[in-house]
Scaffold this active site. Structure first.
Site, PDB file in Angstrom:
ATOM      1  N   ARG A   1       3.062  28.467  67.684  1.00 47.79           N
ATOM      2  CA  ARG A   1       4.353  29.558  68.299  1.00 47.79           C
ATOM      3  C   ARG A   1       5.343  28.929  68.455  1.00 47.79           C
ATOM      4  O   ARG A   1       6.591  29.398  68.364  1.00 47.79           O
ATOM      5  CB  ARG A   1       3.530  30.062  69.729  1.00 47.79           C
ATOM      6  CG  ARG A   1       2.397  31.207  69.173  1.00 47.79           C
ATOM      7  CD  ARG A   1       2.089  31.600  70.773  1.00 47.79           C
ATOM      8  NE  ARG A   1       1.239  32.611  70.453  1.00 47.79           N
ATOM      9  CZ  ARG A   1       0.321  33.399  71.360  1.00 47.79           C
ATOM     10  NH1 ARG A   1       0.243  32.915  72.646  1.00 47.79           N
ATOM     11  NH2 ARG A   1      -0.167  34.502  71.084  1.00 47.79           N
TER      12      ARG A   1
ATOM     13  N   LYS B   1     -15.869  44.322  69.384  1.00 47.02           N
ATOM     14  CA  LYS B   1     -15.908  45.699  70.047  1.00 47.02           C
ATOM     15  C   LYS B   1     -15.283  46.829  69.350  1.00 47.02           C
ATOM     16  O   LYS B   1     -14.140  46.490  69.017  1.00 47.02           O
ATOM     17  CB  LYS B   1     -15.380  45.723  71.442  1.00 47.02           C
ATOM     18  CG  LYS B   1     -16.357  45.071  72.272  1.00 47.02           C
ATOM     19  CD  LYS B   1     -15.596  44.985  73.926  1.00 47.02           C
ATOM     20  CE  LYS B   1     -16.339  44.441  74.932  1.00 47.02           C
ATOM     21  NZ  LYS B   1     -15.491  44.370  75.934  1.00 47.02           N
TER      22      LYS B   1
ATOM     23  N   GLY C   1      -6.071  37.044  67.318  1.00 50.48           N
ATOM     24  CA  GLY C   1      -6.298  35.668  67.662  1.00 50.48           C
ATOM     25  C   GLY C   1      -7.570  35.006  66.943  1.00 50.48           C
ATOM     26  O   GLY C   1      -7.415  33.806  66.228  1.00 50.48           O
TER      27      GLY C   1
ATOM     28  N   GLY D   1      -2.525  40.710  70.984  1.00 45.35           N
ATOM     29  CA  GLY D   1      -2.410  42.308  71.566  1.00 45.35           C
ATOM     30  C   GLY D   1      -1.449  42.925  70.998  1.00 45.35           C
ATOM     31  O   GLY D   1      -1.640  44.353  70.647  1.00 45.35           O
TER      32      GLY D   1
END
Ligand code: ADP
Ligand code: MG
Length: 409
Positions: free
Chosen positions: A36, A198, A357, A380
């Site tokens: 990052r 999920k 991620g 996200g």
């Protein structure tokens, strides 16, 4: 892009407040993954070379509105200074008189890093007074924090209300352009690969891409809810009961999204299965079904063949979510094979985007990060972007009105 970008604004001599995503893992003062920081360097170097006065701000971790020493950005200031080969001043807060003095002391081309914005609870509350305070030391705001763009916080959104010019940095620009390329009019065949734990995390992404993709490949833990919805026994594999009917609806739409078109909706046809809970013993399943007492932990060899074949034919690829519990080497084969197929397709001319991620971690494990067209830095944020949602940190930036081109001939 319809936003003001860093190349279009005056930086020289101006106080440039730049929101970056320096939310890096730090253990005992040592920075783990520096991706990052590196991703923010192009915009940082641009301001330095244009002789702007650079004020950087970021959040780190979740200190919940209090000063927590282990979430200090001080180690990042040191690391950044190494990258830039010049001093980076660190302020002990992100607002207040010390910050004002430090900004006043900046010469052209100097760099100041403010302390963690989340040391104030006003940050996540997007508090107006705090936003105004952040903005008060600057002439212009640049957002380069794609990883935080899905949050409407003071340092991502609030601050834009108090400065006349708000532009996108290079990283934000690249993220928007690359993700948009696979969301709007991607070259066909367009293959979307979704996995991970999920269905509930990814259902909006599936729904958004359902009518755009040529093929949707589903693997990982979420594939078992789809297989169960189709009537297969799934043993002790991951199941989200509450999403069974949603999974069914998706498959109905995939069969007939609109006239004359059918989407190839691909689920695993075999699996690596392991003893429930212990994972002590593992083997390849006999077919699509998973026996009682066993759990699907990776896609099987036949699925790998089918998925790979489809991926190698693609001209555009979007991948989010591992095909199995790849953290365990015994269950990483499917994910590694998909990573390899995406890399090969890219080498052969496909445009590929990988987000999430864990998916990025899997790419790193495979040593194939540089073989992908665009690896998204936002977890996200990229998920929300892929789901077609508006990201507040992007919407808040100044829009440019495209001048109508007048033919001068
Ligand atoms: P990303 O971060 O790339 O968006 P997710 O967070 O959605 O991906 O999913 C990654 C997680 O899903 C990993 O921790 C992985 O172990 C888990 N996972 C993948 N396949 C399975 C499976 N068959 N059973 C249980 N967990 C799985
Ligand atoms: Mg994840």
């Amino acid at each position: 892009m319809d936003k003001l970008v860093i190349d279009d604004v005056e930086l020289t001599g101006r106080r440039v407040l730049m929101r970056v995503d320096f939310n890096v893992p730090i253990l005992d003062g040592k920075i783990g993954d520096t991706t990052r920081i590196e991703a923010a360097l192009p915009s940082i170097n641009k301001v330095i070379s244009e002789k702007g006065k650079l004020i950087l701000m970021s959040h780190l971790g979740r200190p919940k509105g209090k000063v927590v020493e282990k979430y200090s950005l001080a180690p990042v200031a040191k690391k950044l200074s190494d990258y830039l080969g010049k001093a980076v001043t660190m302020a002990s807060d992100c607002v207040g008189s010390e910050v004002e003095a430090a900004v006043n002391a900046l010469n052209e081309g100097d760099v100041l890093l403010l302390e963690n914005t989340r040391f104030h609870k006003a940050e996540t509350e997007n508090d107006a007074t705090f936003s105004k305070q952040l903005a008060s030391v600057a002439d212009i705001f640049i957002s380069d924090a794609f990883g935080a763009a899905h949050r409407a916080h003071a340092s991502t959104v609030g601050v834009t209300k108090h400065l006349k010019e708000n532009a996108a940095g290079y990283l934000l620009q690249t993220e928007i352009e690359s993700l948009t390329k696979v969301l709007e009019n991607p070259e066909k065949p367009y293959v979307v690969i979704l996995g991970g734990a999920k269905v509930s995390d990814k259902i909006k992404v599936i729904q958004n891409l359902l009518t755009k993709a040529s093929a949707i490949i589903i693997g990982g833990g979420m594939s078992y809810t789809f297989l169960k919805a189709k009537g297969y026994e799934i043993g002790g594999s991951l199941l989200e009961e509450a999403h069974l009917s949603l999974a069914n609806n998706v498959m109905v739409v995939a069969k007939n999204p609109h006239p004359h078109k059918k989407i190839d909706f691909m689920l695993p046809s075999d699996h690596t299965i392991a003893r429930e809970k212990s994972h002590g013993e593992f083997k390849v399943s006999e077919g699509v079904a998973v026996e009682n007492g066993w759990q699907g932990v990776d896609i099987g060899p036949q699925s790998i063949t089918h998925f790979t074949e489809k991926i190698l034919n693609a001209k555009s690829i979007l991948w989010n979510g591992p095909m199995g519990i790849f953290e365990n080497d015994n269950f990483a084969r499917g994910t590694m094979a998909v990573a390899q197929a995406v890399a090969t397709a890219t080498k052969n001319g496909a445009f590929s985007v990988v987000g999430g991620g864990d998916s990025v971690a899997a790419l790193e494990k495979a040593g194939l990060k540089s073989a992908i067209s665009h690896v998204s830095t936002g977890g996200g944020a990229s998920l929300e972007f892929m789901a077609g949602m508006d990201l507040p940190g992007i919407s808040a930036l100044t829009k440019v009105k495209k001048a109508t081109k007048i033919d001068s001939e």
